[in-house]
Write a protein that holds these residues in place. Sequence first.
Motif: not given
Length: 517
Positions: A371-385
């Motif tokens: 399993e892998l769980m991460r939080v990614y954020r872009n340059a605008f601070g928007h977040e996806v899991k």
Amino acid sequence: MNQSTNQHINRSVNIWIKVSLLVGAFMFAYWGAVTSLVRMWLSYDEYSHGFLIPLISLYFVWSDRKRLRHLPIQSSILGGLILTLTGSLLLVMGSASSVVMMQQISIIVTIPGLVLILLGTKYLKALSLPLAYLIFMFPPILDLVISKTHWPFQLFSAKVASILLNILNIPVLRNAQYLELPNTTLEVAEACSGVRYLVSIIAMGIPLACHTQKNWLRKVMLVIFAVIIGILTNPIRIALIGLWSYNGGEDLHGPFHIFKGVFVSVVGFIFFFIGAWVLAKIPLLNIKKSLKKEESKGSDLTTNMKKFNLVWLTSIVIFLGVGSYLYLYNPKPIPLNASLTEIPSTIGNWKGKDIDYHNKEPFGIQGADFELMRVYRNAFGHEVKLYVGYFESQRQDKELINYRQRMLYNDTEELEIPTISHDSIQVNKTVLEDGTQNSIVLYWYDLNGRIVADRYKAKFITAIDGLIHRQTNGAIIIVSSNLIHPDEMQKVLNDEVDFIQEFFPFLDNFFPMNEVQ
């Protein structure tokens, strides 16, 4: 005790021994499927009636025993074998791929096959009610049947509840399934549609109608009455929740949680019993009917014992063979090409970090090998899991797709996303609720490089691979984001699509690609 009596007793004992051996062989083959059913009944209140279904079905048979004794036994070997072997094949495919629904469908196919092969078509016709009634035992099959009815029931419940609240002089604005009160907003979610509890009312109402009413017209009338009551009870429940919330009630489902979904069943059963009592009190019209009696040829299991012994022994051999195969079957694990931890932390303009596994919520997925769980954020601070779960192989209670993931299947629609490495991929889109927090979720399955959104298609592919190639590996990929305000849905969805387009090409380096030989 005379010789005739002794022969009758010996025949009865012989029959019961053979029936017991057949039941034992059946359970040997179907033990995994039966235990999975029991776990489902224990896991969900709306399916707990499943424990009673086989007992009620047997009661239907017992109550009709006098007529059944006089039916001629005429084994339908060809038809019975076709059904029994088809059911056995479904069991093997479902077990090899850990597809529980296929195993349960197998039971529905195999039992009528046994009736045909042992007793014949007249018995199958006579036992049509108890056999058809068994469908209420199988939650995944019922979910498949009723899945398309949740949304209309959500809208109906919200509309009627808003009318009732207006009658009570409570200001309410309805927006689709949402009820906006001055101090709160209520949503009639799929779990609140009342459909699953309505199924429970019907399942329990059929035997009550058959037991209390004297003719088929009244039995049907009573079941229809129960359905109407069940349909109307849910909006009343929602209106009571609105009334409670408007007047400062803290717990959403009222004191002692009395307004939870089970309220539909409880009230439905109360009115059902009242309706049954009233109908039973109304006198029947004295209409004389010419009844055609089933002609009996005096046939019983001893008239053609050799034929019966042959089909009985054939059934035993089939179940023992299938059961032995299932116990000896062991799918080979298919490892990842590379560890999931090597998925880049920087993907395009998205930068990620791992989430603490103690706080993860893998959407009801259990038993994944990696399993892998991460939080990614872009340059605008928007977040996806991001959640990735990979199964090297599957078995019972270690499944890529199972009933625990029902939250992923609610109000799901397919979405097409263009990618660099593929022309486009199909993914599932749904909105999940966790208290007051909503999330937009996109997910899909990867089966040896085959991208699949539909879970039933994924199950079928896994079943074929498991049966033919002894491999049941697969992965689920989930991308989700918190939805702070309903107006932001499109923006959040665009962020998830952008991330998937950047992320998807990397998966070819980790998952096996068409390794079926």
